[in-house]
Scaffold this motif. Structure first.
Motif, mmCIF file in Angstrom:
data_model
loop_
_atom_site.group_PDB
_atom_site.id
_atom_site.type_symbol
_atom_site.label_atom_id
_atom_site.label_comp_id
_atom_site.label_asym_id
_atom_site.label_seq_id
_atom_site.Cartn_x
_atom_site.Cartn_y
_atom_site.Cartn_z
ATOM 1 N N TYR A 136 6.024 -1.587 -1.661
ATOM 2 C CA TYR A 136 4.817 -1.912 -0.912
ATOM 3 C C TYR A 136 4.358 -3.330 -1.248
ATOM 4 C CZ TYR A 136 4.526 3.164 -0.343
ATOM 5 O OH TYR A 136 4.800 4.476 -0.055
ATOM 6 N N LEU A 137 3.942 -4.056 -0.234
ATOM 7 C CA LEU A 137 3.247 -5.323 -0.418
ATOM 8 C C LEU A 137 1.760 -5.006 -0.447
ATOM 9 C CD1 LEU A 137 3.255 -8.452 -0.482
ATOM 10 C CD2 LEU A 137 3.119 -8.385 2.014
ATOM 11 N N ALA A 167 6.607 5.715 -14.080
ATOM 12 C CA ALA A 167 6.627 4.258 -14.196
ATOM 13 C C ALA A 167 6.775 3.622 -12.817
ATOM 14 C CB ALA A 167 7.780 3.821 -15.094
ATOM 15 N N ALA A 168 5.977 2.584 -12.564
ATOM 16 C CA ALA A 168 6.001 1.884 -11.278
ATOM 17 C C ALA A 168 6.343 0.419 -11.513
ATOM 18 C CB ALA A 168 4.648 2.013 -10.582
ATOM 19 N N GLY A 169 7.185 -0.105 -10.628
ATOM 20 C CA GLY A 169 7.513 -1.526 -10.701
ATOM 21 C C GLY A 169 6.359 -2.366 -10.194
ATOM 22 N N PHE A 170 6.151 -3.529 -10.800
ATOM 23 C CA PHE A 170 5.032 -4.396 -10.416
ATOM 24 C C PHE A 170 5.498 -5.848 -10.492
ATOM 25 C CE2 PHE A 170 1.098 -6.668 -10.534
ATOM 26 C CZ PHE A 170 0.149 -5.854 -9.914
ATOM 27 N N GLU A 171 5.477 -6.527 -9.359
ATOM 28 C CA GLU A 171 5.875 -7.929 -9.282
ATOM 29 C C GLU A 171 4.716 -8.749 -8.724
ATOM 30 O OE1 GLU A 171 9.132 -10.772 -6.923
ATOM 31 O OE2 GLU A 171 9.114 -8.593 -6.605
ATOM 32 N N ILE A 172 4.266 -9.720 -9.477
ATOM 33 C CA ILE A 172 3.180 -10.584 -9.010
ATOM 34 C C ILE A 172 3.739 -11.622 -8.051
ATOM 35 C CG2 ILE A 172 1.435 -12.266 -9.699
ATOM 36 C CD1 ILE A 172 1.218 -10.797 -12.369
ATOM 37 N N LEU A 173 3.204 -11.664 -6.850
ATOM 38 C CA LEU A 173 3.651 -12.620 -5.836
ATOM 39 C C LEU A 173 2.708 -13.808 -5.718
ATOM 40 C CD1 LEU A 173 4.691 -10.080 -3.049
ATOM 41 C CD2 LEU A 173 6.143 -11.119 -4.797
ATOM 42 N N SER A 174 1.447 -13.564 -5.925
ATOM 43 C CA SER A 174 0.435 -14.620 -5.882
ATOM 44 C C SER A 174 -0.801 -14.090 -6.590
ATOM 45 C CB SER A 174 0.104 -15.012 -4.437
ATOM 46 O OG SER A 174 -0.589 -13.963 -3.777
ATOM 47 N N GLU A 175 -1.855 -14.853 -6.603
ATOM 48 C CA GLU A 175 -3.064 -14.445 -7.316
ATOM 49 C C GLU A 175 -3.649 -13.147 -6.755
ATOM 50 O OE1 GLU A 175 -7.189 -16.554 -8.977
ATOM 51 O OE2 GLU A 175 -6.139 -17.402 -7.239
ATOM 52 N N TYR A 176 -3.425 -12.907 -5.453
ATOM 53 C CA TYR A 176 -4.035 -11.750 -4.804
ATOM 54 C C TYR A 176 -3.005 -10.788 -4.197
ATOM 55 C CZ TYR A 176 -8.480 -14.219 -5.202
ATOM 56 O OH TYR A 176 -9.609 -14.871 -5.685
ATOM 57 N N GLN A 177 -1.725 -11.011 -4.446
ATOM 58 C CA GLN A 177 -0.712 -10.135 -3.866
ATOM 59 C C GLN A 177 0.316 -9.710 -4.903
ATOM 60 O OE1 GLN A 177 1.092 -11.856 -0.307
ATOM 61 N NE2 GLN A 177 -0.120 -10.448 0.938
ATOM 62 N N ARG A 179 3.940 -6.860 -5.363
ATOM 63 C CA ARG A 179 4.876 -5.890 -4.789
ATOM 64 C C ARG A 179 4.978 -4.731 -5.773
ATOM 65 N NH1 ARG A 179 8.700 -9.055 -3.368
ATOM 66 N NH2 ARG A 179 8.175 -8.976 -1.142
ATOM 67 N N VAL A 180 4.682 -3.542 -5.295
ATOM 68 C CA VAL A 180 4.684 -2.346 -6.129
ATOM 69 C C VAL A 180 5.792 -1.420 -5.659
ATOM 70 C CG1 VAL A 180 3.371 -0.316 -6.845
ATOM 71 C CG2 VAL A 180 2.220 -2.523 -6.616
ATOM 72 N N SER A 181 6.565 -0.882 -6.624
ATOM 73 C CA SER A 181 7.643 0.059 -6.316
ATOM 74 C C SER A 181 7.335 1.402 -6.965
ATOM 75 C CB SER A 181 8.980 -0.467 -6.844
ATOM 76 O OG SER A 181 9.292 -1.718 -6.262
ATOM 77 N N LEU A 182 7.365 2.457 -6.141
ATOM 78 C CA LEU A 182 7.079 3.812 -6.611
ATOM 79 C C LEU A 182 8.248 4.730 -6.309
ATOM 80 C CD1 LEU A 182 3.459 4.397 -5.224
ATOM 81 C CD2 LEU A 182 4.083 3.593 -7.504
ATOM 82 N N ARG A 206 4.118 -1.068 3.662
ATOM 83 C CA ARG A 206 5.390 -0.583 3.108
ATOM 84 C C ARG A 206 6.544 -1.416 3.671
ATOM 85 N NH1 ARG A 206 5.998 5.630 2.888
ATOM 86 N NH2 ARG A 206 6.320 5.527 5.132
ATOM 87 N N GLU A 207 7.298 -2.000 2.750
ATOM 88 C CA GLU A 207 8.393 -2.880 3.121
ATOM 89 C C GLU A 207 9.740 -2.173 3.161
ATOM 90 O OE1 GLU A 207 7.181 -7.177 1.354
ATOM 91 O OE2 GLU A 207 7.750 -5.674 -0.156
ATOM 92 N N ALA A 208 9.918 -1.160 2.303
ATOM 93 C CA ALA A 208 11.239 -0.532 2.198
ATOM 94 C C ALA A 208 11.123 0.878 1.654
ATOM 95 C CB ALA A 208 12.152 -1.361 1.301
#
Length: 234
Positions: A136-137, A167-177, A179-182, A206-208
């Motif tokens: 998810y974005l 456990a969930a994946g968490f990638e920081i894309l910007s200050e306010y965005q 990407r979370v993986s569940l 949801r991206e994928a």
């Protein structure tokens, strides 16, 4: 949605409105074919895509259908709704009978929505045992930082249900965005996890699902059929 399975004799008796004894005679006479083969076994198990004919006339000829939709905000992931437009109402030109949604998105979320009439395929996709990841974005009201990464990776306890999230994946894309993986889908899970930081989610897309990525050429509200390679992912 459970796969629709039935014994051949039950199916024929119901479809033709004849007693089971008549069905047995039809089978013994070689009048019934399933998937282009003459069948005499009354106990044969059928599913919703078994091609059934009697004397060459089709009684069931359903074809599997697999669609991806770029769901817009404001559309519900449902087959019927008295207030909001439904995802199925966007499928212009598609036979809606038997279709169901595999993995829902809430009203204010957007992105990849899968729709099919193949119950076994959607069960494989949604089964918790298969741990299919969803990406998810997420757009937040307040800035995020690296403390979120460890919090999401460690799981969060929700006392109301008495559960700890995986456990969930968490990638920081910007200050306010981010990407979370569940690999699970608890009720409003992403919004509730960000709620621990008192950081409202203002956009959830949801991206994928697994390796199946939303087609970037699909505008919100548009859909297409899945390719054979995409169908085979689940």
């Amino acid at each position: 949605m459970a796969s629709k399975r039935a014994r051949l004799d039950q199916f024929l008796a119901g479809k033709l409105q004849v007693p089971r004894k008549s069905v047995r005679f039809m089978l013994l006479a070689g009048r019934v074919s399933v998937d282009n083969m003459i069948i005499k076994d009354m106990d044969l198990q059928l599913d919703e895509f078994s091609q059934v004919c009697v004397d060459g006339a089709a009684l069931q000829n359903n074809q599997p259908c697999y669609l991806m939709l770029n769901k817009p905000v404001g559309v519900v992931s449902a087959t019927k709704d008295d207030i909001h437009k439904t995802a199925l109402e966007l499928l212009h030109g598609i036979k809606l009978e038997m279709l169901h949604i595999a993995g829902r998105l809430d009203l204010n979320s957007s992105g990849l929505l899968l729709i099919t009439n193949d119950a076994r395929w959607s069960e494989a996709l949604m089964s918790p045992d298969n741990k299919v990841s969803k990406k998810y974005l997420v757009t937040l009201a307040n800035p995020i930082d690296e403390t979120y990464i460890s919090a999401f990776a460690g799981g969060m306890y929700f006392a109301f249900e008495g559960i700890t999230t995986q456990a969930a994946g968490f990638e920081i894309l910007s200050e306010y965005q981010a990407r979370v993986s569940l690999k699970e889908g608890k009720y409003h899970q992403i919004k509730r996890m960000f709620g621990r930081f008192r950081n409202p989610v203002i956009g959830l897309h949801r991206e994928a699902i697994g390796e199946l990525v939303l087609d970037e050429t699909l505008a919100p509200g548009e859909f297409r059929h899945l390719t054979p390679a995409e169908i085979a992912l689940f």
